[in-house]
Design a protein around this motif. Structure first.
Motif, mmCIF file in Angstrom:
data_model
loop_
_atom_site.group_PDB
_atom_site.id
_atom_site.type_symbol
_atom_site.label_atom_id
_atom_site.label_comp_id
_atom_site.label_asym_id
_atom_site.label_seq_id
_atom_site.Cartn_x
_atom_site.Cartn_y
_atom_site.Cartn_z
ATOM 1 N N UNK A 82 13.663 2.603 82.280
ATOM 2 C CA UNK A 82 15.096 3.080 82.676
ATOM 3 C C UNK A 82 15.878 1.967 82.509
ATOM 4 N N UNK A 83 15.635 0.932 83.015
ATOM 5 C CA UNK A 83 16.416 -0.455 83.266
ATOM 6 C C UNK A 83 17.238 -0.508 81.692
ATOM 7 N N UNK A 84 16.017 -1.034 80.836
ATOM 8 C CA UNK A 84 16.303 -0.890 79.564
ATOM 9 C C UNK A 84 17.362 -0.350 78.665
ATOM 10 N N UNK A 85 16.687 1.524 79.162
ATOM 11 C CA UNK A 85 18.032 2.139 78.380
ATOM 12 C C UNK A 85 19.476 2.231 79.040
ATOM 13 N N UNK A 86 19.631 1.909 80.265
ATOM 14 C CA UNK A 86 20.255 2.106 81.044
ATOM 15 C C UNK A 86 20.976 0.833 80.742
ATOM 16 N N UNK A 87 20.714 -0.403 80.539
ATOM 17 C CA UNK A 87 21.371 -2.327 79.790
ATOM 18 C C UNK A 87 21.845 -1.624 78.653
ATOM 19 N N UNK A 88 21.140 -1.189 77.823
ATOM 20 C CA UNK A 88 21.508 -0.884 76.351
ATOM 21 C C UNK A 88 22.956 0.010 76.219
ATOM 22 N N UNK A 89 22.555 0.905 76.122
ATOM 23 C CA UNK A 89 23.490 1.758 76.218
ATOM 24 C C UNK A 89 24.640 2.148 77.093
ATOM 25 N N UNK A 90 24.553 0.823 78.753
ATOM 26 C CA UNK A 90 25.634 1.208 79.913
ATOM 27 C C UNK A 90 26.004 1.561 80.347
ATOM 28 N N UNK A 91 24.706 2.566 80.806
ATOM 29 C CA UNK A 91 24.549 3.646 81.413
ATOM 30 C C UNK A 91 24.117 3.480 83.426
ATOM 31 N N UNK A 92 25.603 4.331 83.910
ATOM 32 C CA UNK A 92 25.823 3.832 85.264
ATOM 33 C C UNK A 92 25.186 5.116 86.032
ATOM 34 N N UNK A 93 25.124 4.638 88.047
ATOM 35 C CA UNK A 93 24.897 6.088 88.161
ATOM 36 C C UNK A 93 23.413 6.459 87.825
ATOM 37 N N UNK A 94 23.013 7.819 88.465
ATOM 38 C CA UNK A 94 22.001 8.473 88.187
ATOM 39 C C UNK A 94 22.138 8.415 86.043
ATOM 40 N N UNK A 95 21.021 8.523 86.111
ATOM 41 C CA UNK A 95 20.776 9.221 84.813
ATOM 42 C C UNK A 95 19.848 9.988 84.423
ATOM 43 N N UNK A 96 20.635 11.428 83.404
ATOM 44 C CA UNK A 96 20.332 12.653 83.158
ATOM 45 C C UNK A 96 17.993 12.559 83.826
ATOM 46 N N UNK A 97 17.529 13.289 83.667
ATOM 47 C CA UNK A 97 16.521 14.280 83.728
ATOM 48 C C UNK A 97 16.430 14.443 82.094
ATOM 49 N N UNK A 98 17.099 14.762 82.042
ATOM 50 C CA UNK A 98 16.857 16.074 80.190
ATOM 51 C C UNK A 98 17.138 14.643 79.059
ATOM 52 N N UNK A 99 16.747 14.290 77.889
ATOM 53 C CA UNK A 99 16.603 13.323 77.411
ATOM 54 C C UNK A 99 17.842 14.337 76.158
ATOM 55 N N UNK A 100 18.500 14.786 76.161
ATOM 56 C CA UNK A 100 19.412 15.839 75.508
ATOM 57 C C UNK A 100 20.510 15.158 76.164
ATOM 58 N N UNK A 101 20.262 15.436 77.477
ATOM 59 C CA UNK A 101 21.763 15.271 78.076
ATOM 60 C C UNK A 101 22.301 13.696 78.243
ATOM 61 N N UNK A 102 20.826 12.981 78.620
ATOM 62 C CA UNK A 102 20.877 11.690 78.139
ATOM 63 C C UNK A 102 21.476 11.178 76.593
ATOM 64 N N UNK A 103 21.589 12.003 75.859
ATOM 65 C CA UNK A 103 21.789 11.675 74.323
ATOM 66 C C UNK A 103 22.723 11.947 74.482
ATOM 67 N N UNK A 104 23.278 12.862 74.834
ATOM 68 C CA UNK A 104 24.972 13.768 74.627
ATOM 69 C C UNK A 104 25.684 12.315 75.460
ATOM 70 N N UNK A 105 25.466 11.604 76.812
ATOM 71 C CA UNK A 105 25.531 10.620 77.341
ATOM 72 C C UNK A 105 25.872 9.579 77.037
ATOM 73 N N UNK A 106 24.908 9.182 75.876
ATOM 74 C CA UNK A 106 25.079 7.920 74.959
ATOM 75 C C UNK A 106 26.246 8.311 73.760
ATOM 76 N N UNK A 107 26.401 9.196 73.363
ATOM 77 C CA UNK A 107 26.847 9.477 72.403
ATOM 78 C C UNK A 107 28.632 9.430 73.232
ATOM 79 N N UNK A 108 28.614 9.778 74.282
ATOM 80 C CA UNK A 108 30.071 9.574 74.980
ATOM 81 C C UNK A 108 30.112 8.441 75.032
ATOM 82 N N UNK A 109 29.088 7.309 75.738
ATOM 83 C CA UNK A 109 29.892 6.191 76.207
ATOM 84 C C UNK A 109 29.607 5.468 74.579
#
Length: 148
Positions: free
Chosen positions: A75-102
């Protein structure tokens, strides 16, 4: 003598001998994968790494599964690489959408361009930009299964 090489499947199409030295020849052959995997996870891991042609599987689903694994195991590498802050969604598709927005993968109406986001995630994972990761379960040193 030159041999064509690439980090994608299907480049070597036939056997070819390459003379390396006076007493050494190299046989370059196409890699062959069996047409069906008994264990679906084998196919998924090969898809994650790019060993299977991206055109023959559901990239959105595979990318979402990869992101789910990264969230669980790294989780720390995912958050660091894609600058995700706060609670990262559990669902992979939601994470993909979040990364797309970022990353600004937006089309008309502020909708995330999932194909562009998938390309970013897969390319960066395959290029090692998320760090060294293992997709296999590593047994504990005492021989027992790790508790993941």
């Amino acid at each position: 003598v030159k041999a064509k090489a690439a980090d994608k499947p299907g480049v070597t199409r036939a056997k070819q001998w390459i003379k390396i030295g006076t007493n050494l020849d190299l046989l370059d052959t196409p890699g062959i994968l069996w047409p069906k995997f008994e264990d679906q996870t084998v196919g998924l891991k090969l898809a994650f790494t790019g060993a299977i042609n991206d055109d023959i599987y559901d990239r959105e689903k595979v990318t979402a599964l990869l992101l789910g694994i990264m969230r669980r195991d790294y989780p720390e590498r995912l958050a660091e690489r894609f600058k995700l802050t706060g609670d990262v969604p559990e669902d992979g598709l939601e994470i993909l959408e979040l990364i797309g927005r970022k990353r600004g993968c937006l089309v008309k109406g502020g909708v995330v361009d999932l194909e562009k986001a998938q390309n970013i995630v897969l390319n960066e994972f395959r290029a090692g930009k998320l760090g060294l990761v293992t997709l296999d379960e590593v047994p504990a040193e005492d021989g027992e299964k790790s508790s993941e």
